[in-house]
Design a protein around this motif. Structure first.
Motif, PDB file in Angstrom:
ATOM      1  N   PRO A 276      -8.608   0.044   8.979  1.00  0.00           N
ATOM      2  CA  PRO A 276      -9.105   1.192   8.211  1.00  0.00           C
ATOM      3  C   PRO A 276      -8.112   1.673   7.158  1.00  0.00           C
ATOM      4  CG  PRO A 276      -9.464   1.527  10.563  1.00  0.00           C
ATOM      5  CD  PRO A 276      -8.583   0.318  10.429  1.00  0.00           C
ATOM      6  N   ILE A 277      -6.832   1.627   7.492  1.00  0.00           N
ATOM      7  CA  ILE A 277      -5.807   2.056   6.533  1.00  0.00           C
ATOM      8  C   ILE A 277      -5.810   1.144   5.315  1.00  0.00           C
ATOM      9  CG2 ILE A 277      -3.342   2.473   6.189  1.00  0.00           C
ATOM     10  CD1 ILE A 277      -3.121   2.994   9.205  1.00  0.00           C
ATOM     11  N   ARG A 278      -5.951  -0.166   5.550  1.00  0.00           N
ATOM     12  CA  ARG A 278      -5.973  -1.117   4.442  1.00  0.00           C
ATOM     13  C   ARG A 278      -7.207  -0.925   3.566  1.00  0.00           C
ATOM     14  NH1 ARG A 278      -6.364  -6.555   6.215  1.00  0.00           N
ATOM     15  NH2 ARG A 278      -5.485  -7.260   4.233  1.00  0.00           N
ATOM     16  N   GLY A 279      -8.340  -0.602   4.185  1.00  0.00           N
ATOM     17  CA  GLY A 279      -9.551  -0.378   3.409  1.00  0.00           C
ATOM     18  C   GLY A 279      -9.402   0.788   2.447  1.00  0.00           C
ATOM     19  N   VAL A 280      -8.813   1.878   2.933  1.00  0.00           N
ATOM     20  CA  VAL A 280      -8.592   3.050   2.085  1.00  0.00           C
ATOM     21  C   VAL A 280      -7.584   2.731   0.987  1.00  0.00           C
ATOM     22  CG1 VAL A 280      -7.711   5.413   2.041  1.00  0.00           C
ATOM     23  CG2 VAL A 280      -9.194   4.671   3.921  1.00  0.00           C
ATOM     24  N   LEU A 281      -6.508   2.029   1.352  1.00  0.00           N
ATOM     25  CA  LEU A 281      -5.477   1.693   0.368  1.00  0.00           C
ATOM     26  C   LEU A 281      -6.042   0.793  -0.732  1.00  0.00           C
ATOM     27  CD1 LEU A 281      -2.472   1.789  -0.446  1.00  0.00           C
ATOM     28  CD2 LEU A 281      -2.109  -0.217   0.999  1.00  0.00           C
ATOM     29  N   ALA A 282      -6.847  -0.201  -0.338  1.00  0.00           N
ATOM     30  CA  ALA A 282      -7.426  -1.114  -1.320  1.00  0.00           C
ATOM     31  C   ALA A 282      -8.397  -0.391  -2.251  1.00  0.00           C
ATOM     32  CB  ALA A 282      -8.144  -2.261  -0.608  1.00  0.00           C
ATOM     33  N   PHE A 283      -9.044   0.654  -1.765  1.00  0.00           N
ATOM     34  CA  PHE A 283      -9.960   1.438  -2.595  1.00  0.00           C
ATOM     35  C   PHE A 283      -9.216   2.123  -3.738  1.00  0.00           C
ATOM     36  CE2 PHE A 283     -11.906   5.575  -3.547  1.00  0.00           C
ATOM     37  CZ  PHE A 283     -13.169   5.176  -3.973  1.00  0.00           C
ATOM     38  N   PHE A 284      -8.041   2.646  -3.442  1.00  0.00           N
ATOM     39  CA  PHE A 284      -7.297   3.425  -4.431  1.00  0.00           C
ATOM     40  C   PHE A 284      -6.364   2.588  -5.303  1.00  0.00           C
ATOM     41  CE2 PHE A 284      -8.289   6.831  -1.351  1.00  0.00           C
ATOM     42  CZ  PHE A 284      -8.844   7.751  -2.224  1.00  0.00           C
ATOM     43  N   VAL A 285      -5.890   1.460  -4.770  1.00  0.00           N
ATOM     44  CA  VAL A 285      -4.882   0.692  -5.502  1.00  0.00           C
ATOM     45  C   VAL A 285      -5.280  -0.785  -5.541  1.00  0.00           C
ATOM     46  CG1 VAL A 285      -2.456   0.074  -5.683  1.00  0.00           C
ATOM     47  CG2 VAL A 285      -3.101   2.262  -4.658  1.00  0.00           C
ATOM     48  N   THR A 286      -5.363  -1.369  -6.729  1.00  0.00           N
ATOM     49  CA  THR A 286      -5.620  -2.800  -6.870  1.00  0.00           C
ATOM     50  C   THR A 286      -4.513  -3.434  -7.697  1.00  0.00           C
ATOM     51  OG1 THR A 286      -6.970  -2.456  -8.854  1.00  0.00           O
ATOM     52  CG2 THR A 286      -8.123  -2.538  -6.736  1.00  0.00           C
ATOM     53  N   GLY A 287      -4.463  -4.761  -7.706  1.00  0.00           N
ATOM     54  CA  GLY A 287      -3.456  -5.464  -8.493  1.00  0.00           C
ATOM     55  C   GLY A 287      -2.110  -5.480  -7.799  1.00  0.00           C
ATOM     56  N   TRP A 288      -1.064  -5.714  -8.588  1.00  0.00           N
ATOM     57  CA  TRP A 288       0.272  -5.894  -8.023  1.00  0.00           C
ATOM     58  C   TRP A 288       0.793  -4.664  -7.300  1.00  0.00           C
ATOM     59  CZ3 TRP A 288       2.199 -10.412  -7.210  1.00  0.00           C
ATOM     60  CH2 TRP A 288       1.853 -11.491  -8.041  1.00  0.00           C
ATOM     61  N   TRP A 289       0.375  -3.476  -7.709  1.00  0.00           N
ATOM     62  CA  TRP A 289       0.903  -2.260  -7.096  1.00  0.00           C
ATOM     63  C   TRP A 289       0.566  -2.169  -5.608  1.00  0.00           C
ATOM     64  CZ3 TRP A 289       4.494   0.226  -9.602  1.00  0.00           C
ATOM     65  CH2 TRP A 289       4.520   0.181 -11.003  1.00  0.00           C
ATOM     66  N   GLY A 290      -0.556  -2.711  -5.232  1.00  0.00           N
ATOM     67  CA  GLY A 290      -0.966  -2.572  -3.840  1.00  0.00           C
ATOM     68  C   GLY A 290      -0.653  -3.755  -2.958  1.00  0.00           C
ATOM     69  N   VAL A 291      -0.091  -4.830  -3.528  1.00  0.00           N
ATOM     70  CA  VAL A 291       0.120  -6.047  -2.754  1.00  0.00           C
ATOM     71  C   VAL A 291       1.038  -5.820  -1.557  1.00  0.00           C
ATOM     72  CG1 VAL A 291       1.132  -8.355  -2.788  1.00  0.00           C
ATOM     73  CG2 VAL A 291      -0.348  -7.629  -4.643  1.00  0.00           C
ATOM     74  N   VAL A 292       2.198  -5.209  -1.791  1.00  0.00           N
ATOM     75  CA  VAL A 292       3.182  -5.069  -0.712  1.00  0.00           C
ATOM     76  C   VAL A 292       2.651  -4.228   0.450  1.00  0.00           C
ATOM     77  CG1 VAL A 292       5.460  -4.201  -0.100  1.00  0.00           C
ATOM     78  CG2 VAL A 292       5.151  -5.485  -2.229  1.00  0.00           C
ATOM     79  N   PRO A 293       2.213  -2.979   0.226  1.00  0.00           N
ATOM     80  CA  PRO A 293       1.716  -2.205   1.370  1.00  0.00           C
ATOM     81  C   PRO A 293       0.492  -2.824   2.031  1.00  0.00           C
ATOM     82  CG  PRO A 293       1.247  -1.058  -0.691  1.00  0.00           C
ATOM     83  CD  PRO A 293       2.173  -2.179  -1.021  1.00  0.00           C
ATOM     84  N   MET A 294      -0.428  -3.405   1.241  1.00  0.00           N
ATOM     85  CA  MET A 294      -1.621  -4.029   1.811  1.00  0.00           C
ATOM     86  C   MET A 294      -1.254  -5.162   2.752  1.00  0.00           C
ATOM     87  SD  MET A 294      -4.876  -3.281   1.172  1.00  0.00           S
ATOM     88  CE  MET A 294      -5.685  -4.872   1.066  1.00  0.00           C
TER      89      MET A 294
END
Length: 399
Positions: free
Chosen positions: A293-311
């Protein structure tokens, strides 16, 4: 044999786990962006992947049964290696829908056989008492292989194109075959490898229907199916979203996501091994469900290189815990039945229902409503897994 295997058995096993990484995932992470760059829509990509996944799902349980009864466990690693080489060759030769689909079927057959096969080999070498520790180390080497393979794929894909990526998968498959043949056949105890009681040489394997009556395994399989129904599509869709928006180079981006996740999994699998030796597997699997669920929310708000590491850090933690806890729980719960590999195959089959449907589900939803809302919907399946796992906690906590 003791619970501490000799070097002649252990290093080929670790090398097998390292190089079999591409036999499990193979060209899968790169297929989506490869086909997208050749004009395929997300829905059609998801459909081809799903057909391949369904084929693998249908044969997983029978393969587990064959591995239980087989006296040549190494053969069930050789066959997946051949399938990986075949899959890589087919998709390079033709990008016709049915050719691509057939390549995914071959890849899925490899994925279906390799996990119960290596689980059986590990049990046959270490026995039940040494399985948790050896399996944890196996998974660390497996994730290291995934990380190295992905890094090489990203570099080679950037320099030479997708041909090099698929060729590398074929090379890894060939090396894995060589590694398993280096394990002495006599080092694998056939009775221990399928979970017969070590102190009861006359213990006969139970019937296949026993699996259907084992509530703990059914709960485990259903919870994993829900989890992977959401989880399996997130990384491919995340890559498609970034590439579609022009934020990333296809091979490099996909390789980066895999490298980060697998690097985290190396550490996580060793932690899971230590935690499981002190208590049961229930809390480890529960924690693994929480990251979707955390990854789903994170992917909704951040795409591309900025979200790669936390995702991918979150994915690495969740999946890394499962790679140790799931086979460990199956082996522990079915110890003495003579059907551990069949049980492993059955759990993977039900889990595979979710993983198989996920690419098509995510692909078509993303095509209809966009990537962002799709990530939120996929993340909700993690909440369903958590609810099921908590509801039947009394049933599964003893393992």
């Amino acid at each position: 044999m003791t619970s501490r295997p000799s070097t002649s058995r252990i290093w080929p096993l670790f090398a097998l786990n390292f190089f079999m990484a591409d036999m499990q995932s193979g060209i899968g992470p790169f297929v989506g962006v490869f086909l997208q760059e050749r004009g395929w829509a997300t829905g059609l990509i998801g459909t081809a992947l799903t057909i391949g996944n369904v084929a693998g799902m249908l044969v997983t349980t029978p393969i587990g049964g064959f591995i239980d009864s087989s006296r040549n466990k190494r053969l069930w690693v050789v066959i997946p290696g051949i399938c990986v080489v075949t899959a890589s060759a087919i998709i390079l030769i033709s990008q016709n829908f049915w050719a691509v689909t057939f390549s995914q079927v071959a890849q899925s057959l490899a994925s279906a056989a390799i996990v119960p096969a290596v689980t059986g080999i590990t049990l046959g070498i270490a026995k039940q008492k040494g399985f948790n520790a050896l399996n944890g180390r196996n998974q660390a080497y497996n994730h290291a292989g995934n990380m190295v393979g992905a890094a090489l794929s990203g570099y080679l894909g950037y320099k030479y194109g997708y041909f090099a990526v698929f060729a590398l998968a074929a090379v890894f498959g060939a090396i894995a075959i060589a590694c398993v043949m280096m394990i002495p056949a006599k080092a694998i105890d056939d009775r221990a490898s399928r979970g017969c009681k070590e102190d009861d040489p006359d213990s006969a394997p139970d019937a296949f229907t026993m699996l259907l009556k084992h509530r703990a395994l059914l709960v485990l399989a259903l919870a994993l199916a829900l989890f992977h129904l959401g989880n399996a599509a997130i990384v491919p869709l995340y890559g498609l979203a970034a590439v579609a928006e022009g934020q990333a180079n296809g091979p490099t981006f996909v390789a980066t996501t895999v490298v980060i996740a697998q690097g985290v999994m190396i550490v996580t699998s060793l932690i899971a091994m230590k935690a499981a030796s002190k208590r049961n597997y229930w809390p480890i699997i529960l924690v693994s469900f929480m990251f979707l669920p955390i990854r789903g929310v994170l992917a909704f708000f951040v795409t591309g290189w900025w979200g790669v590491v936390p995702m991918q850090v979150l994915d690495g933690i969740g999946t890394g815990l499962q790679t140790v806890a799931v086979p460990g729980m199956v082996a522990r719960s079915l110890n003495g039945t003579g059907r551990i590999n069949l049980g492993q195959g059955a759990v993977i089959t039900v889990q595979g229902v979710g993983a198989s449907l996920s690419p098509a589900l995510g692909g078509w939803i993303a095509q209809w409503i966009g990537y962002g809302p799709t990530f939120l919907l996929l993340g909700c399946f993690g909440l369903a897994s958590i609810a099921l796992w908590l509801a039947f906690g009394a049933t599964v906590k003893k393992y």
